[in-house]
Design a protein around this motif. Structure first.
Motif, PDB file in Angstrom:
ATOM      1  N   THR A 213      13.646 -72.397 -96.310  1.00  0.00           N
ATOM      2  CA  THR A 213      13.469 -73.686 -96.978  1.00  0.00           C
ATOM      3  C   THR A 213      13.981 -74.839 -96.126  1.00  0.00           C
ATOM      4  OG1 THR A 213      15.590 -73.384 -98.116  1.00  0.00           O
ATOM      5  CG2 THR A 213      13.605 -72.650 -99.255  1.00  0.00           C
ATOM      6  N   TRP A 214      14.977 -74.587 -95.297  1.00  0.00           N
ATOM      7  CA  TRP A 214      15.470 -75.636 -94.398  1.00  0.00           C
ATOM      8  C   TRP A 214      14.497 -75.870 -93.246  1.00  0.00           C
ATOM      9  CZ3 TRP A 214      17.079 -75.768 -89.229  1.00  0.00           C
ATOM     10  CH2 TRP A 214      17.774 -76.913 -88.838  1.00  0.00           C
ATOM     11  N   ILE A 215      13.870 -74.812 -92.767  1.00  0.00           N
ATOM     12  CA  ILE A 215      12.944 -74.941 -91.640  1.00  0.00           C
ATOM     13  C   ILE A 215      11.612 -75.548 -92.077  1.00  0.00           C
ATOM     14  CG2 ILE A 215      11.634 -73.625 -89.918  1.00  0.00           C
ATOM     15  CD1 ILE A 215      13.912 -71.622 -89.844  1.00  0.00           C
ATOM     16  N   ALA A 216      11.180 -75.272 -93.310  1.00  0.00           N
ATOM     17  CA  ALA A 216       9.824 -75.616 -93.753  1.00  0.00           C
ATOM     18  C   ALA A 216       9.460 -77.080 -93.550  1.00  0.00           C
ATOM     19  CB  ALA A 216       9.647 -75.210 -95.216  1.00  0.00           C
ATOM     20  N   PRO A 217      10.217 -78.062 -94.052  1.00  0.00           N
ATOM     21  CA  PRO A 217       9.780 -79.453 -93.867  1.00  0.00           C
ATOM     22  C   PRO A 217       9.793 -79.898 -92.416  1.00  0.00           C
ATOM     23  CG  PRO A 217      11.969 -79.366 -94.844  1.00  0.00           C
ATOM     24  CD  PRO A 217      11.462 -77.973 -94.831  1.00  0.00           C
TER      25      PRO A 217
END
Length: 250
Positions: free
Chosen positions: A46-50
């Motif tokens: 979730t931290w990497i996604a955006p």
């Protein structure tokens, strides 16, 4: 893609504890660490996604996330070691984090406001309704073959589905539809009323145009060398209330 991912994750959730105990010979504490690694990988995804989406776009990152998910599931079944199980759970978590964040954002961006509830409800029906089917299928296959075979099949099916659906995912537009198309008629009517009210209020305000502002200014006093010119008595000119009093006295 959501249906395939749901079936695969249901198979993992059903067989992983039994697989860890009987095949990997893990104890209670070691089995719990598998879930810790899975949750940590999800947070990382979730931290990497955006950040990855801003660089490569939603479609490529979503395809990569589901591919990583399939690799992690297959790795657990193919390599019966504790290290492979921890690594596979980390990959599954990262893939789920990438997919869940971007798929939800894309669904909300592309769905009109009037259909948001129905689309979200249908998505949840597929995402949660297929879990019992995936769990039952995984248990039936494991009873006939082995505990690792359903995991390998789930990972392989996920990778095949990603390969088949990669082009539609990459081709899906990322531009949101115009908000006016999905806005209810009541909202448009309220907006028109607000515009009319604002226009009526502005129509009653005094004119603040530059031409009128220039005409309302008092006439300037001629200056000489940057100083006001004195009157006949040698006194400097007065303005405003002082000027009216001065004229009355004179």
């Amino acid at each position: 893609m959501v249906a395939i991912g749901t079936l695969a994750i249901a198979a993992v959730n059903t067989l992983l504890p039994l697989y860890a105990v009987e095949v990997l010979s893990m104890g209670p504490v070691e089995v719990s660490t598998l879930l810790v690694v899975l949750a940590s990988g999800t947070l990382l995804g979730t931290w990497i996604a955006p950040r990855a989406s801003r660089r490569w776009g939603d479609g490529p990152v979503m395809v990569a996330g589901m591919g990583v998910n399939g690799v992690g599931i297959a790795l657990i079944g193919l390599v019966p070691t504790a290290t492979a199980a921890w690594s596979g759970n980390a990959l599954i978590g990262i893939g789920l984090g990438l997919w869940n964040v971007l798929s939800a954002a894309r669904r909300q961006r592309l769905t009109p406001a009037t259909a948001m509830g129905r689309v979200s409800g249908a998505y949840r029906v597929v995402a949660w309704g297929l879990m019992p089917i995936g769990a039952a299928a995984a248990g039936s296959i494991a009873a006939v073959t082995s505990l690792g075979t359903p995991l390998v099949l789930a990972g392989a099916v996920t990778l095949v589905a990603v390969t088949a659906l990669a082009v539609p995912l990459l081709r899906t537009g990322t531009d949101a539809p115009r908000q006016q198309e999905g806005r209810p008629a009541a909202s448009r009517q309220v907006q028109r009323w607000a515009i009319r009210a604002r226009q009526s209020v502005q129509g009653r305000r005094p004119d603040r145009s530059p031409s009128r502002a220039r005409n309302s200014e008092p006439p300037s006093t001629p200056a000489r060398d940057g100083l006001p010119v004195p009157d006949a008595r040698g006194e400097p000119p007065r303005r405003g209330r002082d000027a009216r009093r001065h004229r009355a006295v004179r």
